[in-house]
Design a protein around this motif. Structure first.
Motif, PDB file in Angstrom:
ATOM      1  N   THR A   1       0.812  -1.417   0.018  1.00 34.52           N
ATOM      2  CA  THR A   1      -0.067  -0.066   0.005  1.00 34.52           C
ATOM      3  C   THR A   1       0.837   1.425  -0.076  1.00 34.52           C
ATOM      4  O   THR A   1       2.026   1.032  -0.023  1.00 34.52           O
ATOM      5  CB  THR A   1      -0.951   0.147   1.196  1.00 34.52           C
ATOM      6  OG1 THR A   1      -0.292   0.456   2.362  1.00 34.52           O
ATOM      7  CG2 THR A   1      -1.467  -1.138   1.402  1.00 34.52           C
ATOM      8  N   LEU A   2       0.286   2.442  -0.066  1.00 38.24           N
ATOM      9  CA  LEU A   2       1.076   3.390   0.028  1.00 38.24           C
ATOM     10  C   LEU A   2       2.048   3.833   1.302  1.00 38.24           C
ATOM     11  O   LEU A   2       2.749   4.627   1.221  1.00 38.24           O
ATOM     12  CB  LEU A   2       0.245   4.787  -0.350  1.00 38.24           C
ATOM     13  CG  LEU A   2      -1.087   5.050   0.775  1.00 38.24           C
ATOM     14  CD1 LEU A   2      -0.517   5.522   2.113  1.00 38.24           C
ATOM     15  CD2 LEU A   2      -2.007   6.064   0.169  1.00 38.24           C
TER      16      LEU A   2
ATOM     17  N   HIS B   1       6.405   3.663  -1.943  1.00 42.71           N
ATOM     18  CA  HIS B   1       6.651   3.873  -3.337  1.00 42.71           C
ATOM     19  C   HIS B   1       5.677   3.096  -4.163  1.00 42.71           C
ATOM     20  O   HIS B   1       5.656   2.619  -5.032  1.00 42.71           O
ATOM     21  CB  HIS B   1       8.068   3.657  -3.925  1.00 42.71           C
ATOM     22  CG  HIS B   1       8.282   2.142  -3.646  1.00 42.71           C
ATOM     23  ND1 HIS B   1       8.819   1.783  -2.462  1.00 42.71           N
ATOM     24  CD2 HIS B   1       8.062   1.035  -4.085  1.00 42.71           C
ATOM     25  CE1 HIS B   1       9.275   0.633  -2.389  1.00 42.71           C
ATOM     26  NE2 HIS B   1       8.756  -0.241  -3.316  1.00 42.71           N
TER      27      HIS B   1
ATOM     28  N   TYR C   1       0.847   3.058  -4.349  1.00 40.97           N
ATOM     29  CA  TYR C   1       0.155   3.963  -4.569  1.00 40.97           C
ATOM     30  C   TYR C   1      -1.370   3.988  -4.164  1.00 40.97           C
ATOM     31  O   TYR C   1      -2.241   5.019  -4.491  1.00 40.97           O
ATOM     32  CB  TYR C   1       0.088   4.365  -6.241  1.00 40.97           C
ATOM     33  CG  TYR C   1       1.292   4.815  -6.656  1.00 40.97           C
ATOM     34  CD1 TYR C   1       1.870   6.320  -6.481  1.00 40.97           C
ATOM     35  CD2 TYR C   1       2.087   3.752  -7.256  1.00 40.97           C
ATOM     36  CE1 TYR C   1       2.945   6.667  -6.744  1.00 40.97           C
ATOM     37  CE2 TYR C   1       3.424   4.200  -7.447  1.00 40.97           C
ATOM     38  CZ  TYR C   1       4.024   5.500  -7.524  1.00 40.97           C
ATOM     39  OH  TYR C   1       5.083   5.902  -7.935  1.00 40.97           O
ATOM     40  N   SER C   2      -1.756   2.941  -3.480  1.00 42.20           N
ATOM     41  CA  SER C   2      -3.322   2.773  -3.269  1.00 42.20           C
ATOM     42  C   SER C   2      -3.501   2.292  -1.699  1.00 42.20           C
ATOM     43  O   SER C   2      -2.420   2.080  -0.867  1.00 42.20           O
ATOM     44  CB  SER C   2      -3.705   1.409  -3.810  1.00 42.20           C
ATOM     45  OG  SER C   2      -3.633   1.558  -5.145  1.00 42.20           O
TER      46      SER C   2
ATOM     47  N   HIS D   1       1.976  -2.799  -6.636  1.00 42.56           N
ATOM     48  CA  HIS D   1       2.146  -1.487  -5.900  1.00 42.56           C
ATOM     49  C   HIS D   1       1.170  -0.441  -6.289  1.00 42.56           C
ATOM     50  O   HIS D   1       1.260   0.747  -6.012  1.00 42.56           O
ATOM     51  CB  HIS D   1       3.486  -0.895  -6.190  1.00 42.56           C
ATOM     52  CG  HIS D   1       4.748  -1.535  -5.461  1.00 42.56           C
ATOM     53  ND1 HIS D   1       5.174  -2.870  -5.726  1.00 42.56           N
ATOM     54  CD2 HIS D   1       5.942  -0.967  -4.666  1.00 42.56           C
ATOM     55  CE1 HIS D   1       6.089  -3.208  -4.937  1.00 42.56           C
ATOM     56  NE2 HIS D   1       6.384  -2.220  -4.584  1.00 42.56           N
ATOM     57  N   PHE D   2      -0.017  -1.005  -7.071  1.00 45.38           N
ATOM     58  CA  PHE D   2      -1.079  -0.340  -7.514  1.00 45.38           C
ATOM     59  C   PHE D   2      -2.359  -1.419  -7.341  1.00 45.38           C
ATOM     60  O   PHE D   2      -2.029  -2.312  -7.661  1.00 45.38           O
ATOM     61  CB  PHE D   2      -0.885   0.359  -8.622  1.00 45.38           C
ATOM     62  CG  PHE D   2      -2.087   1.497  -8.952  1.00 45.38           C
ATOM     63  CD1 PHE D   2      -2.475   2.413  -8.338  1.00 45.38           C
ATOM     64  CD2 PHE D   2      -2.949   1.151 -10.235  1.00 45.38           C
ATOM     65  CE1 PHE D   2      -3.483   3.246  -8.535  1.00 45.38           C
ATOM     66  CE2 PHE D   2      -3.975   2.089 -10.398  1.00 45.38           C
ATOM     67  CZ  PHE D   2      -4.215   2.955  -9.528  1.00 45.38           C
TER      68      PHE D   2
END
Length: 241
Positions: A11-12, A16, A18-19, A195-196
């Motif tokens: 997660t954020l 690095h 973004y969600s 990562h998203f």
């Protein structure tokens, strides 16, 4: 086969990615993922969460949007002795622990030194999964590591992100690792390393590689999410499940 298990995601909070956690859980639910692991980077990774973040996992729900949530860490292997950047007190609280090498916090050495780092962390009993072993930037002896993983009940990860967005050149190494797992009967796990949120449960590249070598379905732990749950329970984890 459609797999319903993805336990290497960020997660954020990892700095690095973004969600949010809820965005990831919602995306997992929409994609048919039944068990989602959130494994934020260990504390030595730049902009990673403070150690208190991991201690406070207890406030989070065990289920979101119908998805069983596992809360853990992708701990950094920081030296050739296989030491991790997370203390034992914290690691003992984690649902799941991935051990990975990132050159941001690890000085890449020789094949022998890097192999020793993985062997030592596997034998420590502190990790459940070896993360993105196929990274060409960290040369190792795959045969030794796969054998050690079998002996110590640690899963080898095939990381879909390594084929698509990071660690360029991993395909050949991952194929070699998978062939060794097939040869020795080692269990592996496919993870997105998302990562998203839209990348949660995205395994296409990894699955295509495994299909190309006719990798046995019974050696892929993702085919039955409860198999991982039982595996972790056997280690004394997930007492609330």
């Amino acid at each position: 086969m459609k797999y319903a298990l993805d336990v290497h995601t960020h997660t954020l909070a990892s700095g690095h990615a973004y969600s949010t956690l809820m965005e990831n859980a919602k995306a997992a639910s929409e994609k048919g993922i039944k068990v989602l692991g959130t494994t934020e980077h260990g504390i030595t990774m730049p902009n990673s969460p403070h150690i208190w973040y991991f201690h406070n996992y207890r406030v989070l729900p065990r289920e979101m949007y119908g998805v069983t949530m596992l809360y853990g860490t992708e701990a950094n292997i920081i030296d050739y002795d296989g030491n991790l950047d997370m203390d034992d007190f914290t690691l003992d609280k984690m649902d799941i622990v991935i051990g990975s090498i990132h050159d941001e916090v690890y000085k890449v050495g020789s094949v022998e030194e890097n192999t020793r780092a993985f062997i030592n962390v596997i034998e420590s009993g502190k990790i459940d999964i070896i993360g993105h072993l196929g990274n060409p930037g960290v040369p190792v002896n795959f045969d030794e590591i796969v054998k050690c993983a079998i002996e110590n009940d640690v899963l080898i990860e095939i990381n879909n992100s390594s084929f698509t967005t990071s660690r360029v050149g991993s395909h050949g190494n991952c194929k070699e690792i998978a062939l060794l797992c097939k040869k020795y009967g080692a269990k592996l796990i496919i993870n997105s390393d998302a990562h998203f949120c839209t990348l949660i449960g995205e395994f296409t590249a990894a699955v295509n590689m495994l299909e190309s070598i006719e990798f046995p379905e019974e050696l892929i732990i993702n085919r039955e999410p409860n198999e991982l749950i039982l595996r972790l329970k056997k280690k004394g984890k997930l007492k609330d499940l």
